[in-house]
Design a protein around this motif. Structure first.
Motif, PDB file in Angstrom:
ATOM      1  N   PRO A 233       0.832  -1.207   0.000  1.00 49.42           N
ATOM      2  CA  PRO A 233       0.000   0.000   0.000  1.00 49.42           C
ATOM      3  C   PRO A 233       0.862   1.250   0.000  1.00 49.42           C
ATOM      4  O   PRO A 233       1.880   1.321   0.687  1.00 49.42           O
ATOM      5  CB  PRO A 233      -0.804  -0.138   1.291  1.00 49.42           C
ATOM      6  CG  PRO A 233       0.053  -0.975   2.187  1.00 49.42           C
ATOM      7  CD  PRO A 233       0.733  -1.949   1.267  1.00 49.42           C
ATOM      8  N   ASP A 234       0.439   2.235  -0.785  1.00 49.53           N
ATOM      9  CA  ASP A 234       1.255   3.431  -0.980  1.00 49.53           C
ATOM     10  C   ASP A 234       0.398   4.668  -0.721  1.00 49.53           C
ATOM     11  O   ASP A 234      -0.097   4.861   0.384  1.00 49.53           O
ATOM     12  CB  ASP A 234       1.846   3.409  -2.390  1.00 49.53           C
ATOM     13  CG  ASP A 234       3.086   4.268  -2.526  1.00 49.53           C
ATOM     14  OD1 ASP A 234       3.113   5.371  -1.956  1.00 49.53           O
ATOM     15  OD2 ASP A 234       4.034   3.862  -3.223  1.00 49.53           O
ATOM     16  N   GLY A 235       0.207   5.518  -1.722  1.00 52.84           N
ATOM     17  CA  GLY A 235      -0.505   6.769  -1.533  1.00 52.84           C
ATOM     18  C   GLY A 235      -1.946   6.589  -1.103  1.00 52.84           C
ATOM     19  O   GLY A 235      -2.620   5.648  -1.507  1.00 52.84           O
ATOM     20  N   MET A 236      -2.434   7.511  -0.262  1.00 53.43           N
ATOM     21  CA  MET A 236      -3.809   7.516   0.215  1.00 53.43           C
ATOM     22  C   MET A 236      -4.382   8.924   0.044  1.00 53.43           C
ATOM     23  O   MET A 236      -3.649   9.908   0.076  1.00 53.43           O
ATOM     24  CB  MET A 236      -3.875   7.112   1.695  1.00 53.43           C
ATOM     25  CG  MET A 236      -3.356   5.720   1.980  1.00 53.43           C
ATOM     26  SD  MET A 236      -3.015   5.436   3.755  1.00 53.43           S
ATOM     27  CE  MET A 236      -4.658   5.543   4.468  1.00 53.43           C
ATOM     28  N   ARG A 237      -5.708   8.996  -0.109  1.00 53.35           N
ATOM     29  CA  ARG A 237      -6.395  10.283  -0.133  1.00 53.35           C
ATOM     30  C   ARG A 237      -7.739  10.126   0.582  1.00 53.35           C
ATOM     31  O   ARG A 237      -8.519   9.222   0.270  1.00 53.35           O
ATOM     32  CB  ARG A 237      -6.646  10.763  -1.580  1.00 53.35           C
ATOM     33  CG  ARG A 237      -5.384  11.254  -2.289  1.00 53.35           C
ATOM     34  CD  ARG A 237      -4.861  12.552  -1.701  1.00 53.35           C
ATOM     35  NE  ARG A 237      -3.668  13.049  -2.387  1.00 53.35           N
ATOM     36  CZ  ARG A 237      -2.449  12.966  -1.910  1.00 53.35           C
ATOM     37  NH1 ARG A 237      -2.227  12.402  -0.729  1.00 53.35           N
ATOM     38  NH2 ARG A 237      -1.424  13.471  -2.580  1.00 53.35           N
ATOM     39  N   GLY A 238      -7.982  10.996   1.559  1.00 51.42           N
ATOM     40  CA  GLY A 238      -9.210  10.920   2.328  1.00 51.42           C
ATOM     41  C   GLY A 238     -10.438  11.273   1.495  1.00 51.42           C
ATOM     42  O   GLY A 238     -10.388  12.158   0.635  1.00 51.42           O
ATOM     43  N   LEU A 239     -11.532  10.591   1.792  1.00 50.14           N
ATOM     44  CA  LEU A 239     -12.817  10.864   1.139  1.00 50.14           C
ATOM     45  C   LEU A 239     -13.815  11.471   2.114  1.00 50.14           C
ATOM     46  O   LEU A 239     -14.965  11.707   1.763  1.00 50.14           O
ATOM     47  CB  LEU A 239     -13.396   9.573   0.546  1.00 50.14           C
ATOM     48  CG  LEU A 239     -12.623   8.955  -0.616  1.00 50.14           C
ATOM     49  CD1 LEU A 239     -13.220   7.599  -0.979  1.00 50.14           C
ATOM     50  CD2 LEU A 239     -12.611   9.875  -1.820  1.00 50.14           C
ATOM     51  N   GLY A 240     -13.367  11.726   3.344  1.00 47.92           N
ATOM     52  CA  GLY A 240     -14.272  12.214   4.376  1.00 47.92           C
ATOM     53  C   GLY A 240     -14.835  11.065   5.191  1.00 47.92           C
ATOM     54  O   GLY A 240     -14.937   9.928   4.716  1.00 47.92           O
ATOM     55  N   GLY A 241     -15.187  11.355   6.433  1.00 47.65           N
ATOM     56  CA  GLY A 241     -15.751  10.313   7.299  1.00 47.65           C
ATOM     57  C   GLY A 241     -14.754   9.204   7.545  1.00 47.65           C
ATOM     58  O   GLY A 241     -13.609   9.427   7.946  1.00 47.65           O
ATOM     59  N   ASN A 242     -15.178   7.980   7.262  1.00 42.95           N
ATOM     60  CA  ASN A 242     -14.341   6.803   7.516  1.00 42.95           C
ATOM     61  C   ASN A 242     -13.894   6.139   6.222  1.00 42.95           C
ATOM     62  O   ASN A 242     -13.654   4.930   6.183  1.00 42.95           O
ATOM     63  CB  ASN A 242     -15.106   5.789   8.373  1.00 42.95           C
ATOM     64  CG  ASN A 242     -16.369   5.287   7.669  1.00 42.95           C
ATOM     65  OD1 ASN A 242     -16.894   5.947   6.781  1.00 42.95           O
ATOM     66  ND2 ASN A 242     -16.863   4.134   8.085  1.00 42.95           N
ATOM     67  N   LYS A 243     -13.781   6.905   5.138  1.00 46.25           N
ATOM     68  CA  LYS A 243     -13.408   6.344   3.839  1.00 46.25           C
ATOM     69  C   LYS A 243     -12.166   7.028   3.280  1.00 46.25           C
ATOM     70  O   LYS A 243     -11.936   8.214   3.506  1.00 46.25           O
ATOM     71  CB  LYS A 243     -14.556   6.508   2.826  1.00 46.25           C
ATOM     72  CG  LYS A 243     -15.843   5.762   3.169  1.00 46.25           C
ATOM     73  CD  LYS A 243     -16.915   6.082   2.144  1.00 46.25           C
ATOM     74  CE  LYS A 243     -18.229   5.378   2.468  1.00 46.25           C
ATOM     75  NZ  LYS A 243     -18.153   3.944   2.144  1.00 46.25           N
ATOM     76  N   PHE A 244     -11.397   6.266   2.531  1.00 47.13           N
ATOM     77  CA  PHE A 244     -10.262   6.836   1.820  1.00 47.13           C
ATOM     78  C   PHE A 244      -9.943   5.996   0.591  1.00 47.13           C
ATOM     79  O   PHE A 244     -10.357   4.839   0.468  1.00 47.13           O
ATOM     80  CB  PHE A 244      -9.034   6.975   2.716  1.00 47.13           C
ATOM     81  CG  PHE A 244      -8.550   5.692   3.352  1.00 47.13           C
ATOM     82  CD1 PHE A 244      -7.661   4.847   2.695  1.00 47.13           C
ATOM     83  CD2 PHE A 244      -8.968   5.340   4.633  1.00 47.13           C
ATOM     84  CE1 PHE A 244      -7.207   3.677   3.297  1.00 47.13           C
ATOM     85  CE2 PHE A 244      -8.521   4.169   5.246  1.00 47.13           C
ATOM     86  CZ  PHE A 244      -7.636   3.341   4.570  1.00 47.13           C
ATOM     87  N   LEU A 245      -9.215   6.604  -0.339  1.00 47.45           N
ATOM     88  CA  LEU A 245      -8.702   5.900  -1.509  1.00 47.45           C
ATOM     89  C   LEU A 245      -7.278   5.449  -1.221  1.00 47.45           C
ATOM     90  O   LEU A 245      -6.555   6.100  -0.457  1.00 47.45           O
ATOM     91  CB  LEU A 245      -8.697   6.815  -2.732  1.00 47.45           C
ATOM     92  CG  LEU A 245     -10.050   7.279  -3.258  1.00 47.45           C
ATOM     93  CD1 LEU A 245      -9.863   8.381  -4.295  1.00 47.45           C
ATOM     94  CD2 LEU A 245     -10.827   6.117  -3.844  1.00 47.45           C
TER      95      LEU A 245
END
Length: 319
Positions: A233-245
């Motif tokens: 696992p590498d880069g992440m981006r938040g989607l708000g709440g309890n979710k992310f990419l």
């Protein structure tokens, strides 16, 4: 004369209408090409307007593609910024700031690596003017990998070899250690959620939730159990709440996923297979995927004798 004016007005109206109709039916851009060679980009971010911003590990350059453009051109010139290797990039519209992880390039065989250059650099998000330079707290071993910004304006920075998250509080003049714990060894990506900072570990294939206390300090670390095994696992981006990419970069096993955290569980929804993906950013209803093409990079890449060109960012639907 009146008849002529009417004809001219009618022609202008029809021309404008046809122009708007053509724009409405124009095919959206789904591939952005970086206008340079040997870029090997590691991270991508986006502005609220939809501009894409990409950092180069091999040149220390930062490229930008205006929303709707199919080409990313040089925006931050390393000859002016002094950066030589760029990893994480994060655009924060709220503070008009681009955060950049700047490190020294890998050393040649037998040479000592110049890790004292590892720092978070900040730039004006509109003009590219330099704003700040914040050295990492452990200059002899530090590795600034990725960045996320919280609702309070604080920036969180992953320091991979030191198993720690650094914090640059809003208005602060220096980075401080927010949390250090061997459980998050090989920490890489970060994403801010509601009351938690989510982080992953690229070499141990783990996910964690770190509580964010009301006073801004770090709380308990919870290891998350993913519904599918992770593959670097590498880069992440938040989607708000309890979710992310999340991007996973393990060669042919690489993929882009949406992660939903519930308690100590992380549900993994695969959006697309993406070999070598290191980073993502969401713009509207699409996710832009970065392919670093590190397999082609000399001197150790298994495909080093083949051309990696062109370097592109690719859009995939997000539903």
């Amino acid at each position: 004369m009146k008849s002529l004016r009417k004809r001219v007005t009618f022609s202008l109206i029809m021309g404008a209408a046809l122009g708007m109709a053509a724009a409405a039916h124009a095919k959206p851009v789904t591939v952005v090409t970086i206008d340079d060679k040997a870029v090997f980009p590691e991270s991508i971010t986006s502005t609220k307007a939809g501009d894409l911003i990409i950092g180069s590990t091999s040149k220390g350059a930062v490229y930008r593609a205006k929303a709707g453009s199919a080409k990313a051109t040089l925006w931050l010139d390393p000859a002016k910024t002094g950066m030589r290797t760029v990893l994480g990039v994060f655009a924060d519209d709220a503070s008009n700031t681009l955060y950049v992880c700047s490190i020294a390039p890998p050393a040649a065989a037998g040479a000592a690596r110049q890790l004292e250059l590892a720092a978070v650099r900040t730039f004006d998000l509109k003009t590219g003017a330099a704003k700040g330079n914040y050295p990492m707290t452990d200059p002899s071993t530090a590795f600034c990998n990725d960045i996320a910004v919280g609702k309070d304006g604080a920036a969180y920075v992953s320091d991979t070899p030191n198993a720690q998250v650094l914090k640059l509080a809003k208005g602060a003049s220096a980075l401080t250690v927010w949390i250090k714990d061997e459980r998050i060894a090989s920490i890489d990506g970060l994403a801010v959620g509601d009351g938690a900072l989510y982080v992953n570990a690229v070499r141990t294939n783990k996910l964690f939730s770190i509580a964010m206390n009301a006073d801004g300090s770090a709380g308990a670390i919870t290891e998350l159990t993913p519904s599918l095994p992770l593959a670097n696992p590498d880069g992440m981006r938040g989607l708000g709440g309890n979710k992310f990419l999340q991007a996973e970069n393990s060669g042919t096993a690489g993929r882009i996923t949406e992660v939903t955290v519930t308690g100590d569980k992380a549900n993994i929804r695969v959006l697309k297979a993406a070999p070598g993906a290191t980073a993502i950013t969401k713009v509207g209803n699409v996710v832009w995927v970065n392919d670093a093409k590190f397999a082609y990079r000399p001197p150790n890449g298994p495909l080093k004798d083949q051309s990696p060109e062109p370097f592109v960012e690719t859009a995939i639907p997000f539903k």
